[in-house]
Design a protein around this motif. Structure first.
Motif, PDB file in Angstrom:
ATOM      1  N   TYR A  82       0.694  -0.675   0.079  1.00 25.10           N
ATOM      2  CA  TYR A  82      -0.052  -0.021   0.298  1.00 25.10           C
ATOM      3  C   TYR A  82       1.175   0.994  -0.209  1.00 25.10           C
ATOM      4  O   TYR A  82       0.429   2.314   0.130  1.00 25.10           O
ATOM      5  CB  TYR A  82      -1.006  -0.210   1.713  1.00 25.10           C
ATOM      6  N   LYS A  83       2.145   1.510  -0.494  1.00 23.67           N
ATOM      7  CA  LYS A  83       3.134   2.197  -0.620  1.00 23.67           C
ATOM      8  C   LYS A  83       3.251   2.682   1.541  1.00 23.67           C
ATOM      9  O   LYS A  83       2.657   4.377   0.732  1.00 23.67           O
ATOM     10  CB  LYS A  83       2.982   2.833  -1.144  1.00 23.67           C
ATOM     11  N   ILE A  84       2.686   2.487   1.832  1.00 18.72           N
ATOM     12  CA  ILE A  84       2.877   3.255   3.396  1.00 18.72           C
ATOM     13  C   ILE A  84       4.158   3.445   4.734  1.00 18.72           C
ATOM     14  O   ILE A  84       4.824   2.052   3.911  1.00 18.72           O
ATOM     15  CB  ILE A  84       1.995   1.939   4.525  1.00 18.72           C
ATOM     16  N   ASP A  85       4.744   4.680   4.173  1.00 18.06           N
ATOM     17  CA  ASP A  85       5.928   4.578   5.149  1.00 18.06           C
ATOM     18  C   ASP A  85       6.423   4.618   5.967  1.00 18.06           C
ATOM     19  O   ASP A  85       7.020   5.259   6.891  1.00 18.06           O
ATOM     20  CB  ASP A  85       6.500   6.687   3.888  1.00 18.06           C
ATOM     21  N   ASP A  86       4.985   4.586   7.486  1.00 19.40           N
ATOM     22  CA  ASP A  86       5.175   4.791   8.515  1.00 19.40           C
ATOM     23  C   ASP A  86       4.695   3.263   9.070  1.00 19.40           C
ATOM     24  O   ASP A  86       3.901   3.535   9.184  1.00 19.40           O
ATOM     25  CB  ASP A  86       4.907   6.231   9.001  1.00 19.40           C
ATOM     26  N   ILE A  87       5.448   2.763   9.862  1.00 19.80           N
ATOM     27  CA  ILE A  87       4.983   1.807  10.053  1.00 19.80           C
ATOM     28  C   ILE A  87       3.458   1.721  11.538  1.00 19.80           C
ATOM     29  O   ILE A  87       3.164   1.296  11.613  1.00 19.80           O
ATOM     30  CB  ILE A  87       5.756   0.938  10.882  1.00 19.80           C
ATOM     31  N   ARG A  88       3.993   3.276  12.170  1.00 21.77           N
ATOM     32  CA  ARG A  88       3.020   3.104  13.378  1.00 21.77           C
ATOM     33  C   ARG A  88       2.074   3.536  13.178  1.00 21.77           C
ATOM     34  O   ARG A  88       1.271   3.578  13.814  1.00 21.77           O
ATOM     35  CB  ARG A  88       4.120   4.455  14.110  1.00 21.77           C
ATOM     36  N   ASN A  89       2.046   3.837  11.974  1.00 17.43           N
ATOM     37  CA  ASN A  89       0.576   3.802  11.263  1.00 17.43           C
ATOM     38  C   ASN A  89      -0.956   3.138  11.740  1.00 17.43           C
ATOM     39  O   ASN A  89      -1.407   2.776  11.726  1.00 17.43           O
ATOM     40  CB  ASN A  89       0.683   4.180   9.758  1.00 17.43           C
ATOM     41  N   PHE A  90       0.231   1.636  11.829  1.00 17.29           N
ATOM     42  CA  PHE A  90      -0.944   0.540  12.161  1.00 17.29           C
ATOM     43  C   PHE A  90      -1.477   0.440  13.183  1.00 17.29           C
ATOM     44  O   PHE A  90      -2.217  -0.507  13.575  1.00 17.29           O
ATOM     45  CB  PHE A  90      -0.046  -0.949  11.858  1.00 17.29           C
ATOM     46  N   TYR A  91      -0.315   0.707  14.223  1.00 18.47           N
ATOM     47  CA  TYR A  91      -0.905   0.684  15.590  1.00 18.47           C
ATOM     48  C   TYR A  91      -1.803   1.943  16.106  1.00 18.47           C
ATOM     49  O   TYR A  91      -2.270   1.775  17.229  1.00 18.47           O
ATOM     50  CB  TYR A  91      -0.295   0.503  16.026  1.00 18.47           C
ATOM     51  N   THR A  92      -1.714   2.991  15.330  1.00 15.97           N
ATOM     52  CA  THR A  92      -2.283   4.395  16.316  1.00 15.97           C
ATOM     53  C   THR A  92      -3.421   5.005  16.290  1.00 15.97           C
ATOM     54  O   THR A  92      -4.186   4.838  16.578  1.00 15.97           O
ATOM     55  CB  THR A  92      -1.537   5.255  15.859  1.00 15.97           C
ATOM     56  N   ASN A  93      -4.600   3.491  15.417  1.00 16.80           N
ATOM     57  CA  ASN A  93      -6.009   3.952  15.383  1.00 16.80           C
ATOM     58  C   ASN A  93      -6.513   5.025  14.795  1.00 16.80           C
ATOM     59  O   ASN A  93      -7.160   5.387  15.255  1.00 16.80           O
ATOM     60  CB  ASN A  93      -6.255   3.683  17.207  1.00 16.80           C
ATOM     61  N   ASP A  94      -6.009   5.594  13.702  1.00 22.13           N
ATOM     62  CA  ASP A  94      -5.818   7.068  13.549  1.00 22.13           C
ATOM     63  C   ASP A  94      -7.605   6.749  12.547  1.00 22.13           C
ATOM     64  O   ASP A  94      -6.793   5.842  11.067  1.00 22.13           O
ATOM     65  CB  ASP A  94      -4.721   7.778  12.814  1.00 22.13           C
ATOM     66  N   LEU A  95      -8.369   7.309  11.997  1.00 25.63           N
ATOM     67  CA  LEU A  95      -9.207   6.773  11.626  1.00 25.63           C
ATOM     68  C   LEU A  95      -9.177   7.285  10.080  1.00 25.63           C
ATOM     69  O   LEU A  95      -9.350   6.639   9.122  1.00 25.63           O
ATOM     70  CB  LEU A  95     -10.416   6.916  12.084  1.00 25.63           C
ATOM     71  N   ARG A  96      -8.746   8.510  10.364  1.00 27.55           N
ATOM     72  CA  ARG A  96      -8.278   9.097   8.836  1.00 27.55           C
ATOM     73  C   ARG A  96      -7.263   8.151   7.477  1.00 27.55           C
ATOM     74  O   ARG A  96      -7.390   7.905   6.775  1.00 27.55           O
ATOM     75  CB  ARG A  96      -7.682  10.114   8.478  1.00 27.55           C
ATOM     76  N   PHE A  97      -6.297   6.728   8.679  1.00 24.71           N
ATOM     77  CA  PHE A  97      -5.709   6.302   8.011  1.00 24.71           C
ATOM     78  C   PHE A  97      -6.578   5.268   8.027  1.00 24.71           C
ATOM     79  O   PHE A  97      -6.666   5.024   7.316  1.00 24.71           O
ATOM     80  CB  PHE A  97      -4.487   5.518   9.076  1.00 24.71           C
ATOM     81  N   LEU A  98      -6.776   4.655   9.158  1.00 29.10           N
ATOM     82  CA  LEU A  98      -7.493   3.431   8.445  1.00 29.10           C
ATOM     83  C   LEU A  98      -9.339   3.541   7.294  1.00 29.10           C
ATOM     84  O   LEU A  98      -9.313   1.972   7.069  1.00 29.10           O
ATOM     85  CB  LEU A  98      -8.743   3.213   9.827  1.00 29.10           C
ATOM     86  N   ASN A  99      -9.323   4.143   7.577  1.00 27.64           N
ATOM     87  CA  ASN A  99     -10.706   4.487   6.470  1.00 27.64           C
ATOM     88  C   ASN A  99     -10.137   4.399   5.227  1.00 27.64           C
ATOM     89  O   ASN A  99     -11.177   3.854   4.165  1.00 27.64           O
ATOM     90  CB  ASN A  99     -11.540   5.868   6.848  1.00 27.64           C
ATOM     91  N   GLN A 100      -9.145   4.644   4.873  1.00 25.41           N
ATOM     92  CA  GLN A 100      -8.719   4.120   3.761  1.00 25.41           C
ATOM     93  C   GLN A 100      -8.654   2.909   2.662  1.00 25.41           C
ATOM     94  O   GLN A 100      -8.611   2.836   1.876  1.00 25.41           O
ATOM     95  CB  GLN A 100      -7.069   4.591   3.654  1.00 25.41           C
ATOM     96  N   PHE A 101      -8.687   2.397   4.197  1.00 24.34           N
ATOM     97  CA  PHE A 101      -8.819   0.341   3.532  1.00 24.34           C
ATOM     98  C   PHE A 101     -10.036   0.242   3.903  1.00 24.34           C
ATOM     99  O   PHE A 101     -10.698  -1.350   3.289  1.00 24.34           O
ATOM    100  CB  PHE A 101      -8.098  -0.347   3.828  1.00 24.34           C
ATOM    101  N   LYS A 102     -11.299   0.792   4.509  1.00 22.53           N
ATOM    102  CA  LYS A 102     -12.440   0.206   4.079  1.00 22.53           C
ATOM    103  C   LYS A 102     -13.068  -0.268   2.937  1.00 22.53           C
ATOM    104  O   LYS A 102     -13.562   1.067   2.161  1.00 22.53           O
ATOM    105  CB  LYS A 102     -12.908   0.905   5.091  1.00 22.53           C
ATOM    106  N   GLU A 103     -13.737  -1.106   2.702  1.00 24.75           N
ATOM    107  CA  GLU A 103     -15.197  -1.307   1.446  1.00 24.75           C
ATOM    108  C   GLU A 103     -15.890  -0.394   1.621  1.00 24.75           C
ATOM    109  O   GLU A 103     -16.666  -0.953   2.972  1.00 24.75           O
ATOM    110  CB  GLU A 103     -15.143  -2.564   1.322  1.00 24.75           C
ATOM    111  N   GLU A 104     -16.339   0.202   1.074  1.00 21.77           N
ATOM    112  CA  GLU A 104     -18.414   0.704   0.837  1.00 21.77           C
ATOM    113  C   GLU A 104     -18.832  -0.667   0.802  1.00 21.77           C
ATOM    114  O   GLU A 104     -18.506  -1.091  -0.221  1.00 21.77           O
ATOM    115  CB  GLU A 104     -17.786   1.654  -0.214  1.00 21.77           C
ATOM    116  N   LYS A 105     -19.911  -0.151   2.153  1.00 21.92           N
ATOM    117  CA  LYS A 105     -20.538  -2.105   1.815  1.00 21.92           C
ATOM    118  C   LYS A 105     -21.823  -0.328   1.734  1.00 21.92           C
ATOM    119  O   LYS A 105     -22.033   0.609   1.527  1.00 21.92           O
ATOM    120  CB  LYS A 105     -20.814  -2.008   2.898  1.00 21.92           C
TER     121      LYS A 105
END
Ligand code: PHE
Length: 346
Positions: A323-346
């Protein structure tokens, strides 16, 4: 005859009186007036003691008939009021099925879990089974049975969190290899083991004290380094794109011999060289090798009969590449702006 007339009068007035009642309390009140202890009916009954036997009989029969008639009328009215209440309620509760529904917010699958699911899918498709093990591990399974005795310098690379001298938070998923080998007692094995691991690292853009690995282990007759390369090439092409290539470089792990470091061709420049791959065209992604004879023996296998390979995929690493992510901390900080990018629209 006074009482008979009074009885007739009672019945003649009741219908019009009941007509205007539309509440159960009021009805109850009226019923008490007509039929209760202090009602006209009761006083007629009380006055009967003074009548002749004939008259008593006549008035008695009539008053009991009228009592029954009145009770029926009150009962019918009660039912009508109750029905009206229910109907009104039903009317108010009618559901308009054409109204749009509420859209409840739902979560998405975390990118790391998605990677593990993808890895499981593709390795299961190649005949692997998925194995799991505990995150609190013994020193014996995490290190000793993997050819890393106490005091071995390679333990430095995997300094972790100890609970006591014998129990630790596992620094790699390799102990699941050990557990599976001991359980399978010399039989062929084809597994992957995804899970969390821990190391005493300072967190930064590329390090985390807790991360995820997906270990692979294949043991059988005549398994070679060529099989390892084939499995990993297939995995990288399915995960990152069919245009990817891999290369193997000599390395060292105590539990494999020979050991290799695996590089995958850079996805940004296609192998020509860019900043991301430090102008080499390759990115180092995982460690692997042929299972060391010592490990085979310690886990109940005869290296002359059965050989095999093992590899350890860094789940964050491969997800960051995908996904071309440059900072591993993005995975653990639960920032919805980051996480929402991986959400499939239902
Ligand atoms: N467990 C090793 C690590 O965490 C990776 C590895 C797995 C290397 C299997 C070789 C074989 O560094």
């Amino acid at each position: 005859m006074n009482q008979l007339e009074e009885l007739d009068k009672l019945v003649s007035g009741v219908d019009s009186e009941l007509e205007s009642v539309n509440d159960l309390n009021e009805l109850q009140q009226k019923k008490a007036n007509y039929l209760g202890k202090k009602s006209i009916l009761a006083s007629i009954s009380a006055s009967m003691k003074d009548l002749s036997i004939e008259a008593k009989k006549e008035v008695g029969m009539k008053s009991s008939k009228i009592r029954q008639l009145l009770e029926e009328k009150f009962e019918a009215k009660k039912k009508a009021i109750e029905d009206a209440i229910v109907n009104k309620k039903l009317e108010n509760e009618t559901i308009d099925v054409t109204l749009p529904g509420y859209k409840l917010p739902v979560g998405g699958i975390h990118p790391l879990n998605q990677t593990i699911m993808d890895l499981e899918d593709l390795f299961v498709g190649m005949g692997y089974k998925v194995a799991e093990g505990p995150e609190i591990e013994t020193d014996e399974y995490c290190f000793e049975k993997l050819n890393l005795p106490k005091g071995h310098p390679a333990r430095d690379m995997q300094d972790t969190f100890y609970i006591n001298p014998e129990l630790l938070l596992r620094s790699q998923t390799s102990p699941v290899q050990v557990r599976t080998m001991l359980a399978e007692k010399g039989e062929p094995i084809k597994i992957i083991c995804p899970g969390k691991v821990y190391r005493r690292d300072a967190d930064d853009a590329t390090h985390s004290h807790q991360f995820m690995q997906c270990e692979g282990l294949v043991l059988g007759k005549d398994i070679t380094l060529g099989d390892l390369k084939g499995a990993l090439l297939e995995m990288f092409r399915k995960m990152l794109g069919e245009d990817r290539n891999i290369r193997l470089r000599p390395s060292f792990f105590p539990f494999t011999e020979p050991s290799v470091e695996v590089d995958v061709s850079c996805g940004l420049c296609g192998g020509k060289g860019c900043n991301t791959c430090k102008h080499t065209g390759w990115i180092e992604v995982l460690g692997a090798g042929m299972v060391n004879d010592n490990v085979l023996r310690m886990c109940g296998y005869d290296p002359k009969e059965i050989q095999g390979f093992a590899f350890g995929i860094g789940v964050e690493r491969i997800t960051m590449m995908k996904y071309k992510i440059d900072d591993i901390r993005n995975f653990y900080t639960n920032d919805l702006r980051f996480l929402n990018q991986f959400k499939e629209e239902k």
